[in-house]
Write an enzyme that holds these catalytic residues in place. Structure first.
Site, PDB file in Angstrom:
ATOM      1  N   LEU A 163       0.881  -1.663   0.086  1.00 60.57           N
ATOM      2  CA  LEU A 163       0.076  -0.086  -0.172  1.00 60.57           C
ATOM      3  C   LEU A 163       1.131   0.633  -0.058  1.00 60.57           C
ATOM      4  CD1 LEU A 163      -2.555  -0.801   3.022  1.00 60.57           C
ATOM      5  CD2 LEU A 163      -3.081  -0.970   0.097  1.00 60.57           C
TER       6      LEU A 163
ATOM      7  N   GLU B 102      -7.930   4.243   8.405  1.00 63.52           N
ATOM      8  CA  GLU B 102      -8.654   3.571   7.565  1.00 63.52           C
ATOM      9  C   GLU B 102      -8.122   1.970   7.882  1.00 63.52           C
ATOM     10  OE1 GLU B 102     -10.667   1.427   3.876  1.00 63.52           O
ATOM     11  OE2 GLU B 102      -7.643   1.251   4.793  1.00 63.52           O
TER      12      GLU B 102
HETATM   13  N1  LIG Z   1      -5.848  -0.852  -1.200  1.00 64.70           N
HETATM   14  C1  LIG Z   1      -6.311  -1.434  -1.055  1.00 64.70           C
HETATM   15  O1  LIG Z   1      -7.092  -1.700   0.029  1.00 64.70           O
HETATM   16  C2  LIG Z   1      -6.031  -3.386  -1.224  1.00 64.70           C
HETATM   17  C3  LIG Z   1      -5.625  -4.230  -0.439  1.00 64.70           C
HETATM   18  C4  LIG Z   1      -4.962  -5.558  -0.596  1.00 64.70           C
HETATM   19  C5  LIG Z   1      -4.582  -5.501  -1.866  1.00 64.70           C
HETATM   20  N2  LIG Z   1      -3.836  -4.655  -1.973  1.00 64.70           N
HETATM   21  C6  LIG Z   1      -2.424  -4.307  -3.140  1.00 64.70           C
HETATM   22  O2  LIG Z   1      -3.187  -4.877  -4.017  1.00 64.70           O
HETATM   23  C7  LIG Z   1      -1.109  -5.297  -4.307  1.00 64.70           C
HETATM   24  C8  LIG Z   1      -1.748  -6.510  -4.761  1.00 64.70           C
HETATM   25  O3  LIG Z   1      -2.079  -7.628  -5.915  1.00 64.70           O
HETATM   26  P1  LIG Z   1      -1.853  -8.114  -6.738  1.00 64.70           P
HETATM   27  O4  LIG Z   1      -3.369  -8.920  -7.912  1.00 64.70           O
HETATM   28  O5  LIG Z   1      -0.763  -8.048  -7.375  1.00 64.70           O
HETATM   29  O6  LIG Z   1      -2.354  -9.496  -5.984  1.00 64.70           O
HETATM   30  P2  LIG Z   1      -3.242 -10.426  -5.116  1.00 64.70           P
HETATM   31  O7  LIG Z   1      -4.486 -10.473  -5.895  1.00 64.70           O
HETATM   32  O8  LIG Z   1      -2.984  -9.966  -3.842  1.00 64.70           O
HETATM   33  O9  LIG Z   1      -2.676 -11.768  -5.515  1.00 64.70           O
HETATM   34  C9  LIG Z   1      -2.689 -12.604  -6.897  1.00 64.70           C
HETATM   35  C10 LIG Z   1      -2.339 -13.805  -6.668  1.00 64.70           C
HETATM   36  O10 LIG Z   1      -3.556 -14.556  -5.986  1.00 64.70           O
HETATM   37  C11 LIG Z   1      -3.563 -16.032  -6.486  1.00 64.70           C
HETATM   38  N3  LIG Z   1      -4.766 -15.920  -7.419  1.00 64.70           N
HETATM   39  C12 LIG Z   1      -5.393 -14.929  -7.873  1.00 64.70           C
HETATM   40  N4  LIG Z   1      -6.332 -15.354  -8.851  1.00 64.70           N
HETATM   41  C13 LIG Z   1      -6.541 -16.125  -8.505  1.00 64.70           C
HETATM   42  C14 LIG Z   1      -7.599 -17.497  -9.042  1.00 64.70           C
HETATM   43  N5  LIG Z   1      -8.159 -17.757  -9.530  1.00 64.70           N
HETATM   44  N6  LIG Z   1      -7.240 -19.630  -8.217  1.00 64.70           N
HETATM   45  C15 LIG Z   1      -6.374 -19.418  -7.295  1.00 64.70           C
HETATM   46  N7  LIG Z   1      -5.306 -18.303  -6.341  1.00 64.70           N
HETATM   47  C16 LIG Z   1      -5.105 -17.003  -7.462  1.00 64.70           C
HETATM   48  C17 LIG Z   1      -2.326 -16.069  -7.599  1.00 64.70           C
HETATM   49  O11 LIG Z   1      -1.897 -16.198  -6.900  1.00 64.70           O
HETATM   50  P3  LIG Z   1       0.404 -17.621  -7.238  1.00 64.70           P
HETATM   51  O12 LIG Z   1       1.307 -16.651  -8.072  1.00 64.70           O
HETATM   52  O13 LIG Z   1       0.750 -18.724  -5.967  1.00 64.70           O
HETATM   53  O14 LIG Z   1      -0.732 -18.735  -7.696  1.00 64.70           O
HETATM   54  C18 LIG Z   1      -1.681 -14.804  -7.981  1.00 64.70           C
HETATM   55  O15 LIG Z   1      -0.678 -14.474  -8.042  1.00 64.70           O
HETATM   56  C19 LIG Z   1      -0.084  -5.022  -3.782  1.00 64.70           C
HETATM   57  O16 LIG Z   1      -0.085  -3.937  -3.918  1.00 64.70           O
HETATM   58  C20 LIG Z   1      -1.601  -4.816  -2.543  1.00 64.70           C
HETATM   59  O17 LIG Z   1      -0.824  -3.937  -1.300  1.00 64.70           O
HETATM   60  C21 LIG Z   1      -4.248  -3.172  -1.593  1.00 64.70           C
END
Ligand SMILES: NC(=O)c1ccc[n+]([C@@H]2O[C@H](COP(=O)([O-])OP(=O)(O)OC[C@H]3O[C@@H](n4cnc5c(N)ncnc54)[C@H](OP(=O)(O)O)[C@@H]3O)[C@@H](O)[C@H]2O)c1
Length: 183
Positions: free
Chosen positions: A27, A34
């Site tokens: 983040l 928040e």
């Molecule tokens: N602002 C907010 O409220 C908030 C909240 C949460 C997170 N975030 C931010 O979001 C970012 C991360 O998001 P992201 O999209 O890169 O990662 P993510 O959604 O947290 O994780 C992605 C991983 O989840 C697994 N995955 C996704 N879809 C799947 C499915 N259909 N089936 C099985 N596994 C699945 C895979 O893991 P594997 O690679 O291990 O297979 C994929 O690489 C970060 O910057 C974090 O800080 C923000």
């Protein structure tokens, strides 16, 4: 509503002005109030003996400092496609459908919260009943984004309050998802 469960499913996310949710795997802001709002919303239950389920992607799980995971007083589910992945204190699932099915079969789960990140929000929009969105009035140059959601929701969100931290204003909103047409 999902065909996997009768339980309510909500996404909860903090978004910057460009729908950004994260940068470099984390983040880009740090707002105590928040975080408290996120904790209170996802932890509160109305029936004794129940807990809410929080579902997150593997990257979001790994972005949590070890001392804060699993998120306490909630059933933590981590999504991954890696069959050998282990997440201490959390349930590992290999699809969103599997996680929702688990929640449905578990009589102790009250409400399901989809807590990110970007890839999980994207697929979750199909199944959620509503969205708790914090709208932050600043552009943080994010590299991870929340999907377009406003056209899927009733036009006027419920305003739940506002805060200001580090000179940045943000507001809490609840968006009700418009039900799909029943033919
Ligand atoms: N602002 C907010 O409220 C908030 C909240 C949460 C997170 N975030 C931010 O979001 C970012 C991360 O998001 P992201 O999209 O890169 O990662 P993510 O959604 O947290 O994780 C992605 C991983 O989840 C697994 N995955 C996704 N879809 C799947 C499915 N259909 N089936 C099985 N596994 C699945 C895979 O893991 P594997 O690679 O291990 O297979 C994929 O690489 C970060 O910057 C974090 O800080 C923000």
């Amino acid at each position: 509503m999902s065909s996997f469960t009768d339980k309510k499913i909500y996404a909860i996310a903090a978004l910057d002005e460009k729908r950004g949710v994260g940068k470099d795997g984390a983040l880009p802001w740090s707002f105590k109030k928040e975080m408290q709002y996120f904790k209170d919303t996802t932890t509160e239950v109305f029936e004794e003996g129940k807990q809410n389920m929080v579902i997150m992607g593997r990257s979001t799980w790994e972005s949590l400092p070890e001392k804060y995971r699993p998120l306490p007083d909630r059933i933590n589910v981590v999504l991954t496609r890696d069959r050998s992945y282990q997440a201490s204190g959390a349930i590992v699932c290999y699809s969103l459908g599997e996680a929702l099915k688990k929640a449905d079969l578990d009589g102790t789960v009250e409400t399901i919260y989809i807590v990110g990140g970007a890839s999980v929000y994207e697929m979750a929009l199909d199944v959620v009943d509503g969205l708790y969105i914090t709208r932050i009035q600043k552009d943080y140059g994010c590299d991870a984004f929340f999907p377009e959601y406003e056209t899927l929701c009733e036009p006027k969100p419920e305003f739940l309050g506002e805060e200001e931290e580090d000179g940045v204003k943000y507001g809490f909103y609840f968006y009700t998802k418009v039900l799909d047409d029943i033919i």
